[in-house]
Design an enzyme around this catalytic site. Structure first.
Site, mmCIF file in Angstrom:
data_model
loop_
_atom_site.group_PDB
_atom_site.id
_atom_site.type_symbol
_atom_site.label_atom_id
_atom_site.label_comp_id
_atom_site.label_asym_id
_atom_site.label_seq_id
_atom_site.Cartn_x
_atom_site.Cartn_y
_atom_site.Cartn_z
ATOM 1 N N ARG A 17 0.779 -1.247 0.000
ATOM 2 C CA ARG A 17 0.000 0.000 0.000
ATOM 3 C C ARG A 17 0.804 1.286 0.000
ATOM 4 N NH1 ARG A 17 -3.623 -2.130 4.801
ATOM 5 N NH2 ARG A 17 -1.594 -3.098 5.078
ATOM 6 N N ASP A 23 -0.585 -14.263 -0.080
ATOM 7 C CA ASP A 23 -0.713 -14.113 1.370
ATOM 8 C C ASP A 23 -0.530 -15.460 2.034
ATOM 9 O OD1 ASP A 23 -1.567 -11.832 3.328
ATOM 10 O OD2 ASP A 23 -2.438 -13.681 4.093
HETATM 11 O O1 CP3 Z 1 6.291 -9.191 0.969
HETATM 12 C C1 CP3 Z 1 5.590 -9.083 -0.060
HETATM 13 O O2 CP3 Z 1 5.634 -8.062 -0.783
HETATM 14 C C2 CP3 Z 1 4.733 -10.260 -0.509
HETATM 15 C C3 CP3 Z 1 3.352 -10.212 -0.133
HETATM 16 C C4 CP3 Z 1 2.865 -10.621 1.230
HETATM 17 C C5 CP3 Z 1 1.610 -10.188 1.736
HETATM 18 N N1 CP3 Z 1 1.373 -10.844 2.908
HETATM 19 C C6 CP3 Z 1 0.713 -9.232 1.064
HETATM 20 C C7 CP3 Z 1 -0.318 -8.545 1.864
HETATM 21 C C8 CP3 Z 1 3.406 -11.499 2.183
HETATM 22 C C9 CP3 Z 1 4.760 -12.203 2.191
HETATM 23 C C10 CP3 Z 1 2.435 -11.630 3.225
HETATM 24 C C11 CP3 Z 1 2.608 -12.513 4.388
HETATM 25 C C12 CP3 Z 1 1.708 -12.378 5.537
HETATM 26 N N2 CP3 Z 1 0.341 -12.219 5.524
HETATM 27 C C13 CP3 Z 1 2.113 -12.507 6.880
HETATM 28 C C14 CP3 Z 1 3.514 -12.839 7.342
HETATM 29 C C15 CP3 Z 1 4.443 -11.706 7.189
HETATM 30 C C16 CP3 Z 1 4.229 -10.607 8.174
HETATM 31 O O3 CP3 Z 1 4.001 -9.473 7.710
HETATM 32 O O4 CP3 Z 1 4.353 -10.869 9.366
HETATM 33 C C17 CP3 Z 1 0.972 -12.362 7.688
HETATM 34 C C18 CP3 Z 1 0.920 -12.410 9.202
HETATM 35 C C19 CP3 Z 1 -0.144 -12.196 6.821
HETATM 36 C C20 CP3 Z 1 -1.587 -12.082 7.186
HETATM 37 C C21 CP3 Z 1 -2.157 -10.801 6.767
HETATM 38 N N3 CP3 Z 1 -2.333 -10.413 5.455
HETATM 39 C C22 CP3 Z 1 -2.621 -9.746 7.590
HETATM 40 C C23 CP3 Z 1 -2.580 -9.772 9.117
HETATM 41 C C24 CP3 Z 1 -3.084 -8.745 6.741
HETATM 42 C C25 CP3 Z 1 -3.796 -7.478 7.136
HETATM 43 C C26 CP3 Z 1 -2.880 -6.510 7.769
HETATM 44 C C27 CP3 Z 1 -2.528 -5.432 6.807
HETATM 45 O O5 CP3 Z 1 -1.320 -5.140 6.631
HETATM 46 O O6 CP3 Z 1 -3.476 -4.841 6.264
HETATM 47 C C28 CP3 Z 1 -2.860 -9.151 5.410
HETATM 48 C C29 CP3 Z 1 -3.160 -8.387 4.179
HETATM 49 C C30 CP3 Z 1 -2.049 -8.149 3.228
HETATM 50 N N4 CP3 Z 1 -1.170 -9.105 2.795
HETATM 51 C C31 CP3 Z 1 -1.759 -6.920 2.557
HETATM 52 C C32 CP3 Z 1 -0.679 -7.170 1.699
HETATM 53 C C33 CP3 Z 1 -0.033 -6.208 0.725
HETATM 54 C C34 CP3 Z 1 -2.543 -5.639 2.696
HETATM 55 C C35 CP3 Z 1 -3.769 -5.829 1.868
HETATM 56 C C36 CP3 Z 1 -4.347 -4.574 1.297
HETATM 57 O O7 CP3 Z 1 -3.980 -4.188 0.191
HETATM 58 O O8 CP3 Z 1 -5.231 -4.037 1.975
#
Ligand code: CP3
Length: 355
Positions: A31, A77
């Site tokens: 984002r 994800d």
């Molecule tokens: O690193 C990268 O660029 C690759 C993409 C990636 C995403 N999620 C995209 C994402 C990766 C490697 C993840 C892993 C992920 N997802 C983890 C482990 C890594 C970490 O950050 O600890 C976890 C715990 C998740 C679960 C998850 N996905 C949560 C808790 C959320 C919501 C929180 C938030 O940041 O909004 C997501 C959504 C998510 N996954 C987004 C992205 C870019 C945001 C979604 C959006 O566009 O609204």
């Protein structure tokens, strides 16, 4: 050694000599980038973005058009696996992920099926094939999954959590039941990562975001062995090219010493442990990836450069370091500040490699 035009990251992960420290960033597609927000708006939702291979490919490549990163990471994800196990993943704006059918009892755990990645998660392997084609050897592609424990926290809590009340009750009251769930997750993740490797990812990373909420003895029982089980089941190499495996437990601290014995090639380090200490814990058995505090990127570019130089100095000289943040980038960061970080790594890291 590879058909990649830039194999710095592969070399660093295997602790081979490099001319400069490779750099990429957790959540590098996300984002903070206006072009990501635009593609996401076009897709309509985050899940639609993940499930449409052309769009997942587009957002994977976006950060590489702006920055001289040394890797792409698959846009997806960690929760797609439990979704494919039938839990019904959805995202509520501002609240994060939720499951329609959380897993709380023996019956629900027994019912969980191991997904067939090439059918149930086909959108992921299709995205990988597209991305690898588009990258055309420019940089390696990192595939990933969550750890069995971290995914289980979402499956049992039904979403994100602060206290982990349900899964910790399960852990203490019915440890055998939790072990059954973790073993199913480990099997599902193994198949998933094998399919990612077969589709073309050159590196895999396991995200254990919530391993650090466990006491050390519980971490050694409920998280680490299942990650080790996965690593040992994955191919060591494909077509003569080693597939490096990276483990990242947020909040690992001294447990990095145990993680280094898991069979992985590298460990992700968060910003609460200095790389000097991390290097002492792992005794040069594995490479280290990290660990700039993500909030440094709120600072002015001159300060960012200073902080980058401190991280490089904390690791010290020689191979085996991959520059990264200590966790994912925050959505409110100015994209110019990321450019300052990448430039600083390019400018300051060669001096740590010419010995
Ligand atoms: O690193 C990268 O660029 C690759 C993409 C990636 C995403 N999620 C995209 C994402 C990766 C490697 C993840 C892993 C992920 N997802 C983890 C482990 C890594 C970490 O950050 O600890 C976890 C715990 C998740 C679960 C998850 N996905 C949560 C808790 C959320 C919501 C929180 C938030 O940041 O909004 C997501 C959504 C998510 N996954 C987004 C992205 C870019 C945001 C979604 C959006 O566009 O609204």
């Amino acid at each position: 050694m590879t058909n990649l035009k830039n194999d710095l990251l592969l070399r660093a992960l295997l602790r081979l000599p490099v001319e400069r420290t490779p750099v990429w960033m957790m959540r590098q597609a996300g984002r903070y980038l206006p072009e990501y927000r635009q593609t996401r708006a076009k897709a309509g939702s985050f899940m639609k973005l993940c499930c449409t291979p052309e769009l997942a490919c587009e957002v994977t490549l976006q950060p590489l058009r702006r920055y001289a990163f040394d890797a792409a990471i698959l846009f997806s994800d960690i929760l797609t696996v439990p979704d494919a196990m039938g839990l019904g993943l959805y995202f509520v704006e501002g609240e994060g992920p939720k499951f329609s059918y959380p897993v709380r009892d023996a019956q629900a755990i027994k019912k969980l099926a191991i997904p067939d990645p090439e059918s149930d998660l086909r959108y992921v392997t299709d995205a990988i094939r597209l991305i690898v084609g588009e990258l055309n050897g420019q940089v390696p592609l990192i595939g990933f999954s969550g750890s069995p424990w971290t995914i289980a926290t979402y499956m049992v809590e039904g979403g994100s959590s602060k206290e982990f009340a349900n899964i910790k009750s399960l852990l203490f009251d019915e440890p055998e039941l939790l072990h059954q769930l973790l073993d199913k997750n480990a099997q599902a993740i193994t198949e998933y990562l094998k399919a990612q490797i077969a589709a073309g990812v050159q590196i895999v990373m396991i995200f254990d975001t919530w391993g650090g909420v466990l006491a050390p003895d519980k971490y050694r029982e409920f998280s680490l062995p299942y990650m080790q089980q996965i690593i040992q089941a994955l191919p060591h190499e494909v077509n003569g090219q080693v597939i490096p495996k990276i483990l990242f437990t947020k909040g690992a601290g001294p447990l990095l010493a145990d993680m280094a014995l898991s069979g992985c090639d590298a460990l992700g380090v968060d910003w609460m442990t200095s790389l000097t200490d991390a290097r002492t814990y792992v005794q040069d058995k594995v490479a280290l990836q990290g660990n700039l505090d993500p909030s440094v990127l709120y600072a002015r570019p001159e300060i960012i450069k200073q902080e980058v130089s401190k991280v490089l100095a904390d690791y010290g000289n020689g191979p085996g370091h991959v520059f990264n943040l200590g966790h994912g980038i925050h959505p409110g960061i100015d994209p110019e500040h990321v450019a300052a970080m990448v430039e600083a790594v390019h400018e300051l890291s060669p001096q740590h490699h010419n010995h």
